[in-house]
Every structure is written in C-alpha cells, then in structure tokens.
Enzyme design. Sequence first.
Site, PDB file in Angstrom:
ATOM      1  N   GLY A 109     -15.260  28.152  47.305  1.00 19.40           N
ATOM      2  CA  GLY A 109     -13.856  28.196  47.676  1.00 19.40           C
ATOM      3  C   GLY A 109     -13.042  27.061  47.127  1.00 19.40           C
ATOM      4  O   GLY A 109     -11.862  26.952  47.418  1.00 19.40           O
ATOM      5  N   CYS A 110     -13.646  26.174  46.341  1.00 16.16           N
ATOM      6  CA  CYS A 110     -12.971  24.960  45.914  1.00 16.16           C
ATOM      7  C   CYS A 110     -12.679  25.007  44.433  1.00 16.16           C
ATOM      8  O   CYS A 110     -13.574  25.193  43.625  1.00 16.16           O
ATOM      9  CB  CYS A 110     -13.834  23.748  46.241  1.00 16.16           C
ATOM     10  SG  CYS A 110     -13.102  22.198  45.717  1.00 16.16           S
ATOM     11  N   GLY A 111     -11.418  24.801  44.055  1.00 15.73           N
ATOM     12  CA  GLY A 111     -11.068  24.781  42.650  1.00 15.73           C
ATOM     13  C   GLY A 111     -10.813  23.403  42.101  1.00 15.73           C
ATOM     14  O   GLY A 111     -10.705  23.226  40.897  1.00 15.73           O
TER      15      GLY A 111
END
Length: 273
Positions: A109-111
Amino acid sequence: MTHPASSSLTGLSVQADGSRTVHRALPEEVAVAIVFNGSTQAVMMASPTDLADFAHGFALSEGVITDLSQIENFELVDHPNGLEARFWLAEDRAEAIAARRRLMAGPVGCGLCGIDSLEQADRDLPQVGGAGLRFSYADIAGATDALRNHQPLHDLTHATHAAGFLQPGKGIILAREDVGRHNALDKVIGALALAGIDPASGAFVMTSRLSIELVQKTAVTRAPVLIAVSAPTAYALRAAKAAGITLVAFARGGGFDIYSHPKRIIPEVPNVP
C-alpha cells in the site's frame, strides 16, 4: 524458482445461514529487491508477474534512468525468499541513484516508503506536453469498463489492482495487474518502454484512487492523462494541475469527472484528413 501468481487456500466461511469450508484463490506477493550497480535501492512487495516490466517501470518512474539506453545489463535472480531485479547502469546515473535512494521495504500500500527526506516526497515534476492529444467522451467513459477485460488475476482472486494504457479510438492496448496500485502502474510504464510505445500517446487508467505517487509517476513519464475509477486526493489533484496533467476520476458506469486540464477531452473527435 517459479513464483505462482496465486495459491488456493482453505478457510471457514461464516454466514447467516451457517458455516462451511471454502477454498479461495488468493494472490501471492513476493519481495522484489531493485538493485542498481550492486546497491539495493528498494525492496517492494509485488505480485510475481511481469517483474521485468515492473523493474524497468520503477527505474523510469523514479527517475533513476531516463532512457533504456542507460541500462548496460539487466537480470532477474531468484532467491528462496524473493527475487532480485539487478540493473547495471552507465556510470553517469550514479548521482540519480543517490538522489532517489530508498532504505526500507515498501509494503503493497506504500508508494513513497523509505525515501530519505520530505523534500523527495514533494519532488519537482516536469511539465507534461501532449497538447495535441484528444480523447472523446466515449473513450474516457468506457476506459475502466474496458480495463476489466484485462484483469484475469482479479477475476480469480478479487484482490488485485490493474493499470492500463488507453489510446484514442483504440481502447486499452496494454494492461498489467498487481497487489499494489503503484506497482501495476510501474509494470505498465516498463511494458510501454520495452515495447517502444511513447506514454505521451495515451492515458493511464487505474482501478484505484489517485494518490500523489501515481501523479508523480505519470508526470515523470510525460503521459498527459490519468484516469481512475475512484477519487483523487487533494494533494494529487494540485500536483496534476501544476504538471499539466488531465486528471479524470469516478470514471465508471458511463460517466466521469474531469478535475484538471479538460481540453484533451472533447465530445467528439473531429475527422482529420
């Protein structure tokens, strides 16, 4: 070593009328280390499909390289606990590697996980061109529905995102899936580069909300239009406006909202001799 895209696992389904054993196809995710000139720059969790596309797209969208000609060698190396995507780059890319250094694993979920500073999170974006690119209302209205036809892993698991590339009058010409929305976009960016297709010739289409890292990746590749089935964040919209990107959200059910630079979307595309 082969890493499957999904696995069938057993669970107990509890419903109002009772419970029963179920077998579900669940998407796999693996650790993928992105290694430049012998130094690991990122470890991302990703679906183990189209990983060469993912690695090349990551290198381009993060500004480590600006052209595939800067890659001297590339290989995917299997490990028992994941994979390494190993690049050997021209020496003049060493400064770019240091500028976009990442120090920790990034969950799906982390960009922006693990970047060194707040300044890197709010990086300067190039101005996107594509002034002559035009989409019809019909192109945009049908984009996310068309993308659904390119999501076999989602059909199996109901647990993955997709990104696609839309060209005027041609529909979705290329799509990729992943457990992470930004990973899916990187896969499309890499696939376009490897196929010699200019991102400025079309639009990225996403099955997710539009957060800042998706706008950043779009701007870096000079794609002029970004379309999503869900909403943008306010930060992402401000960035799209500043970069000259046409941002379209809530594209579903035959309708859509245009939030920035609407000139690229017109009711009908005129016939041009």
